[in-house]
Design a protein around this motif. Structure first.
Motif, PDB file in Angstrom:
ATOM      1  N   LEU A 244       5.910  -7.026  -4.306  1.00 25.95           N
ATOM      2  CA  LEU A 244       5.920  -5.574  -4.108  1.00 25.95           C
ATOM      3  C   LEU A 244       5.296  -5.180  -2.774  1.00 25.95           C
ATOM      4  N   PHE A 245       4.218  -5.855  -2.385  1.00 19.83           N
ATOM      5  CA  PHE A 245       3.568  -5.526  -1.117  1.00 19.83           C
ATOM      6  C   PHE A 245       4.368  -6.029   0.082  1.00 19.83           C
ATOM      7  N   GLY A 246       5.367  -6.872  -0.168  1.00 15.88           N
ATOM      8  CA  GLY A 246       6.250  -7.326   0.900  1.00 15.88           C
ATOM      9  C   GLY A 246       7.415  -6.395   1.157  1.00 15.88           C
ATOM     10  N   VAL A 247       7.532  -5.324   0.367  1.00 12.21           N
ATOM     11  CA  VAL A 247       8.609  -4.337   0.515  1.00 12.21           C
ATOM     12  C   VAL A 247       8.184  -3.277   1.530  1.00 12.21           C
ATOM     13  N   ASN A 248       9.143  -2.772   2.290  1.00 11.35           N
ATOM     14  CA  ASN A 248       8.888  -1.696   3.240  1.00 11.35           C
ATOM     15  C   ASN A 248       8.279  -0.494   2.517  1.00 11.35           C
ATOM     16  N   PHE A 249       7.139  -0.023   2.980  1.00  8.07           N
ATOM     17  CA  PHE A 249       6.447   1.075   2.298  1.00  8.07           C
ATOM     18  C   PHE A 249       7.218   2.389   2.383  1.00  8.07           C
ATOM     19  N   ASN A 250       8.143   2.481   3.334  1.00  7.03           N
ATOM     20  CA  ASN A 250       9.008   3.665   3.378  1.00  7.03           C
ATOM     21  C   ASN A 250       9.819   3.805   2.097  1.00  7.03           C
ATOM     22  N   VAL A 251      10.154   2.662   1.486  1.00  8.36           N
ATOM     23  CA  VAL A 251      10.925   2.665   0.234  1.00  8.36           C
ATOM     24  C   VAL A 251      10.134   3.343  -0.875  1.00  8.36           C
ATOM     25  N   TYR A 252       8.837   3.071  -0.941  1.00 10.37           N
ATOM     26  CA  TYR A 252       7.993   3.697  -1.971  1.00 10.37           C
ATOM     27  C   TYR A 252       7.891   5.203  -1.741  1.00 10.37           C
TER      28      TYR A 252
END
Length: 479
Positions: A244-252
């Motif tokens: 989850l922390f490897g996902v682009n934070f813009n997605v969140y």
């Protein structure tokens, strides 16, 4: 070059570092450890130098890309030097070179260590090692932008220099609000992991430190076996959060705004998850003779895939003894890395996609010379500046990689050790193979090689250009 604004930013960074050091000091008081005095001394030194540098605000608060990149690079160097002081003062890491290596590894979220026995460290030192991951994960300048009122309106240069990826975008019109949103999501996810780990049986101290390492995708453990000694369900929780922390934070942020259509059409995220799924299944099949129980093989495979592609570096087992297919896949994942805009390192999935699309476009152009074909990501054309930045990044990355590989070869270690040591530090992963494998460390390298690898860690975390700009004589000419 606006030297005054750089001096001022360095002073602010050191004052915030003094504030950060208060947390491990508090841990030292709770556990009644003598090591706490090394943190108190470090706090005073950070405050003294920080106040001296930021006492006078600069008359000209305007700064451009060169000032922003130089300020970020110098901030990380100064942050690491002062962050190493507690290790040296307490004599838990008596060598300054080793202490600096450990600290840079922490702040850059690399997780490469020179320590043979981490369990011998005090609680406050263990807390500080892991907390440096959390500070460095999203970026100390991004944190300052979120909480500290800085005037000038040129802060995007700081965020661009510190944020990973081929391009950096504001989520909302103001940079300060963007930084606040990013840190809000980052903090909320960290707290959620801490709660889940603690609620399912992990001690509070372990939950805090391991969550800091997971959130920052760093990988400093507080046990000599990293994560191997924890219960399987705890390993699964950490696996999920690493990914989850490897996902682009813009997605969140898009998810919070209920823009789910954009989320599910993100090429980078879908590719990232697809790589994890495919790699995990291949490795699980490949190591089935080591772990005859299929669920156990899947758990170890996906944990290690998640740990390596997100550049976290935790381990549940010694993957150095796995078959060649599995080890080769893991080394390839070291270079791919996580998504842009995440806390992970590596080249980044978005850059890999853009490079592959560039090759396809070039092949198409050779066959159809008069055709016009644009490279697109998520339905939008990739700008020429972004394509140029990706190409230059890859060239600079290759040059630094091979120069570093040649430089540390003087230690006369085997090629696999040297190659994966550079890959592990430049991509901010931590463990490599052979002498720097998951059950080994970087202590055997010479001081010269350690400084080369420290440079690689900083260069990898800051996406190369800020460190190169710092070394360019043109940068320091007065305008």
């Amino acid at each position: 070059m606006n030297y005054a604004i750089i001096r001022y930013i360095l002073g602010v960074v050191l004052k915030f570092e003094a504030l950060f050091l208060c947390l491990p000091a508090a841990v030292g008081f709770i556990y009644q450890e003598k090591t706490v005095f090394s943190f108190l001394i470090s706090i005073l030194l950070c405050l003294a130098v920080g106040v001296a540098l930021s006492w006078k605000k600069p008359e000209n608060s305007v700064f451009y890309a060169s000032e922003g990149f130089a300020a970020v690079s110098l901030s990380w160097i100064v942050l690491s030097i002062f962050g190493a002081l507690p290790f040296c003062i307490s004599r838990e890491i008596p060598s300054f070179t080793d202490a600096l290596f450990e600290t840079i590894s922490g702040f850059t979220t690399t997780g490469a260590s020179i320590l043979n026995n981490v369990e011998a460290l005090s609680h406050c030192t263990l807390f500080w090692r892991s907390f440096t991951h959390w500070i460095g994960g999203m970026g100390v300048l991004v944190f300052i932008l979120a909480v500290f009122p800085m005037s000038g309106g040129y802060h995007m240069y700081l965020m661009k220099a510190e944020s990973p990826g081929p391009s950096v975008e504001k989520l909302v019109p103001k940079v300060k609000n963007t930084a606040m949103i990013l840190y809000g999501i980052y903090t909320a996810m960290t707290l959620l992991e801490i709660i889940l780990l603690f609620a399912t049986g992990m001690p509070l101290f372990d939950s805090l430190t391991l969550s800091f390492g997971t959130a920052g995708t760093g990988g400093f453990g507080i046990r000599n076996d990293s994560i191997g000694g924890y219960a399987p369900h705890l390993q699964v929780i950490i696996t999920v959060f690493m990914i989850l922390f490897g996902v682009n934070f813009n997605v969140y942020y898009l998810m919070l705004c209920k823009k789910f259509r954009q989320v599910f059409h993100s090429q980078e995220v879908l590719t990232y998850l697809g790589i994890i799924l495919a790699s995990g299944l291949i490795i699980a099949f490949n190591i089935r003779h080591i772990f005859p129980n299929p669920p156990e093989a899947l758990r170890h495979a996906f944990f290690q895939v998640g740990s390596i592609i997100t550049t976290t570096g935790y381990g549940t087992t010694d993957f150095n003894v796995w078959p060649q297919i599995s080890k080769t896949l893991l080394v390839m994942l070291m270079f791919i890395g996580a998504c842009a805009g995440s806390t992970g390192g590596g080249i980044k999935v978005s850059r890999i996609i853009i490079m592959l699309k560039s090759v396809i476009k070039e092949l198409f152009t050779i066959v159809h010379p008069r055709a016009v074909r644009k490279i697109k990501m998520d339905g939008r054309s990739v700008e020429h500046d972004t394509l140029r930045a990706v190409n230059v990044f890859v060239v600079a990355y290759a040059f630094i990689f091979f120069f570093s590989l040649l430089a540390i070869a003087w230690d006369n270690f085997d090629f696999t050790t040297n190659f994966t040591a550079v890959a592990a530090t430049l991509n901010n992963i931590g463990p490599g193979l052979e002498k720097v494998g998951p059950t080994a460390n970087f202590a055997s390298f010479s001081p010269f090689s350690k400084y080369v690898l420290m440079f690689d860690m900083l260069t990898g975390r800051l996406e190369i250009f800020p460190m190169l700009i710092l070394l360019s004589p043109v940068t320091w000419k007065r305008r």
